[in-house]
Design an enzyme around this catalytic site. Structure first.
Site, PDB file in Angstrom:
ATOM      1  N   GLN A   1     -43.583   6.836  12.297  1.00  0.00           N
ATOM      2  CA  GLN A   1     -43.688   6.828  13.749  1.00  0.00           C
ATOM      3  C   GLN A   1     -44.141   8.191  14.244  1.00  0.00           C
ATOM      4  O   GLN A   1     -44.217   9.162  13.484  1.00  0.00           O
ATOM      5  CB  GLN A   1     -42.320   6.488  14.357  1.00  0.00           C
ATOM      6  CG  GLN A   1     -41.242   7.495  13.971  1.00  0.00           C
ATOM      7  CD  GLN A   1     -39.853   6.971  14.141  1.00  0.00           C
ATOM      8  OE1 GLN A   1     -39.592   6.048  14.904  1.00  0.00           O
ATOM      9  NE2 GLN A   1     -38.893   7.552  13.423  1.00  0.00           N
TER      10      GLN A   1
ATOM     11  N   ASP B   1     -26.372   3.353  14.194  1.00  0.00           N
ATOM     12  CA  ASP B   1     -27.045   4.122  15.246  1.00  0.00           C
ATOM     13  C   ASP B   1     -28.539   3.849  15.143  1.00  0.00           C
ATOM     14  O   ASP B   1     -29.326   4.693  14.727  1.00  0.00           O
ATOM     15  CB  ASP B   1     -26.738   5.606  15.063  1.00  0.00           C
ATOM     16  CG  ASP B   1     -27.285   6.461  16.196  1.00  0.00           C
ATOM     17  OD1 ASP B   1     -27.603   5.903  17.266  1.00  0.00           O
ATOM     18  OD2 ASP B   1     -27.409   7.685  16.003  1.00  0.00           O
TER      19      ASP B   1
ATOM     20  N   ASP C   1     -34.924   1.884   4.059  1.00  0.00           N
ATOM     21  CA  ASP C   1     -34.688   0.875   5.085  1.00  0.00           C
ATOM     22  C   ASP C   1     -33.231   0.429   4.997  1.00  0.00           C
ATOM     23  O   ASP C   1     -32.729   0.108   3.907  1.00  0.00           O
ATOM     24  CB  ASP C   1     -35.615  -0.318   4.850  1.00  0.00           C
ATOM     25  CG  ASP C   1     -35.377  -1.437   5.826  1.00  0.00           C
ATOM     26  OD1 ASP C   1     -35.902  -1.378   6.943  1.00  0.00           O
ATOM     27  OD2 ASP C   1     -34.639  -2.377   5.464  1.00  0.00           O
TER      28      ASP C   1
END
Length: 557
Positions: free
Chosen positions: A285, A412, A393
């Protein structure tokens, strides 16, 4: 695409009239500067390259729209469905251009290179500078996405009929054989483009530069094919216009590529303000930090979404961690939390012997350890000898984790409405989390904003119950929302939006949100405020919601 008289038996020779023709009408052959076999190979090579470029344009629009507007399923569906529809219209429209196939194909490729190459930059610019206008322009970026998808699809759809006409002019063959040859080159090119985008263009060049270079390749190949192979099929005026058009397109794309870094900086400042300090594209990202110097609060953005606000992150992380730590807490698992802030709160409790952190993005972990402002905010928690960080992951990691290994699991993770996070809020995921919990263990889940997305929040609660947990929900007010799916992620609204956090505490026994009387005293949370937060959340309960599963996600995009 071919006139009824065009097909001929396989291997038949072109007519004498066709050999004498100049290439004007359908059914004639053209004089080539190379042998027929070489000419066919060059046309098929052009089909290969054009198909690769076309698929890159599609994927680039999907990726950028997902980043800017969220919900990858919706954005992919819009882009692909509009583009496929437009390809059909483009194919029909190209039938009228077959008499001038060479000139038309050259013009289509030049225009496609311009539209496809500049689409990412134009979409990013509109989102950055006009995304927070609201009013009639509230859906401006989405309308522009549809417009680019439509224009790109029309031009891609026009390619195949024109290429069919050109390859038939080189050497007549039955229509089925010509379609098979073109389709093979087209599909193989699409494969190469589809693999090049995520593994080459995106990681090494980025979305904007990758699109610009793809457009340049498209223009060069299209122009070279027509001007080099079919130049005798063009008038002198058409050749000059085509050369001028391609030169202009390449000059524009080259200029944009030179200025792309300055453009990105200006766009980031427009969206996040002038205090952008770190902006990196990791393997997962875009990670962006603002503030953190000269007394300015630190903000952490992941793919444009505010994930940490230095003004009130303490309120969130204390509410997330401390109620779950009331009870045995020797072994703690943190899913997500690569910024180290949840770990910081876990380590405030005595008796913690081990904390395992499972974070997908190694780049976030590096920043949490090395960036002076972020590492100061998390009190260097990730460097504590009791902490072990695994880059993986969370879903996959839980499948191989030992049973009953943890007293506390802290989830979270990003909001479930973000498509990539949906599986991390599924019944199957919570079943895996339940397996790794000790019999008296507790799981706490960040479920998003209660006030603005109550169905999503209570779907999290229903999913936890379906996985065998008993739950207690509570919410904490006074946050800046880290989740937005539309063009309302402009700097002003992102920085000042007043929302809440919704949290769910889950266990095999009936959990109660409470603070550990022997634990550290939170700075923003008390037992009384926690009880009031639980009552406030309960008043928003939405009943009768089905659980979310991997094959049937229930969260809104």
């Amino acid at each position: 695409m071919i006139e009824p008289q065009a097909p001929a038996p396989p291997g038949s020779a072109p007519s004498r009239e066709g050999r004498r023709g100049t290439g004007g009408a359908a059914g004639s052959s053209v004089r080539l500067p190379v042998r027929q076999g070489t000419g066919r190979f060059l046309v098929l090579a052009g089909v290969f390259v054009c198909a690769a470029c076309g698929l890159v344009y599609e994927l680039e629009l999907v990726a950028l729209a997902t980043y800017l507007m969220g919900d990858s399923v919706t954005q992919a569906s819009v882009v692909l469905s509009v583009m496929v529809f437009a390809m059909g219209i483009g194919s029909l429209a190209a039938k009228r251009l077959r008499r001038h196939a060479a000139a038309a194909f050259g013009a289509v490729e030049a225009l496609l290179a311009l539209v496809g190459g500049c689409s990412a930059m134009a979409l990013y610019a509109v989102f950055a500078w006009t995304g927070d206008w609201g009013g009639m322009w509230a859906n401006g970026p989405r309308c522009l996405l549809v417009a680019f998808s439509l224009a790109t699809g029309l031009l891609i759809g026009a390619e195949v009929p024109l290429l069919m006409e050109l390859i038939q002019r080189i050497r007549r063959q039955d229509a089925g054989g010509a379609v098979a040859d073109l389709s093979a080159a087209d599909y193989v090119g699409a494969l190469v483009g589809g693999l090049a985008f995520p593994f080459l263009l995106l990681p090494f060049l980025g979305q904007l530069t990758g699109a610009l270079i793809t457009g340049a390749v498209n223009a060069v190949v299209g122009g070279a094919l027509v001007l080099g192979l079919f130049r005798r099929d063009l008038t002198r005026r058409a050749r000059r216009l085509l050369v001028a058009a391609n030169v202009c397109v390449l000059a524009l794309l080259a200029s944009a590529a030179v200025l792309v870094d300055d453009f990105e900086r200006a766009a980031r400042h427009a969206m996040y303000g002038a205090d952008v300090r770190v902006a990196v594209q990791t393997d997962v990202q875009e990670v962006l930090l603002t503030g953190g110097r000269d007394g300015r609060p630190l903000n952490l953005f992941l793919d444009g979404r505010l994930r940490v606000s230095g003004r009130d992150e303490l309120r969130y992380h204390e509410a997330l961690v401390h109620p779950a730590m009331s009870g045995p807490h020797t072994r703690v698992l943190v899913l997500g939390g690569g910024d180290g802030l949840a770990v910081r709160e876990v380590l405030r409790h005595t008796g913690v012997h081990r904390v395992d952190v499972v974070e997908l993005d190694a780049g976030v972990v590096r920043l949490a350890r090395r960036d002076p402002a972020l590492s100061a905010l998390n009190a260097q928690a990730l460097d504590d000898p009791r902490v072990r960080v695994t880059v993986a992951d969370a879903f996959d990691w839980l499948r191989g984790a030992p049973a009953a290994a943890y007293d506390v699991v802290v989830s979270d993770l990003p909001h479930p409405g973000i498509t990539a996070s949906t599986k991390l809020y599924s019944q199957e995921f919570y079943g895996l989390a339940r397996r790794v919990l000790a019999p008296r263990g507790r799981l706490v889940v960040h479920g998003g904003a209660v006030a603005s997305r109550p169905r999503d929040f209570w779907t999290v609660d229903a999913t936890l119950r379906a996985a065998g947990f008993r739950t207690a929900a509570y919410r904490v007010r006074g946050r800046q929302d880290g989740f937005a799916v539309g063009p309302d992620r402009g700097a002003a609204k992102t920085a000042h939006a007043y929302r809440d956090w919704g949290l769910v505490l889950a266990a095999r026994h009936a959990p109660g949100p409470r603070l550990d009387p022997s634990g550290p005293r939170p700075r923003t949370l008390t037992g009384a405020s926690l009880a009031a937060d639980a009552r406030a959340a309960e008043r928003t309960r939405v009943t009768g919601l089905p659980p979310s599963t991997l094959v049937h996600p229930r969260y809104a995009g």
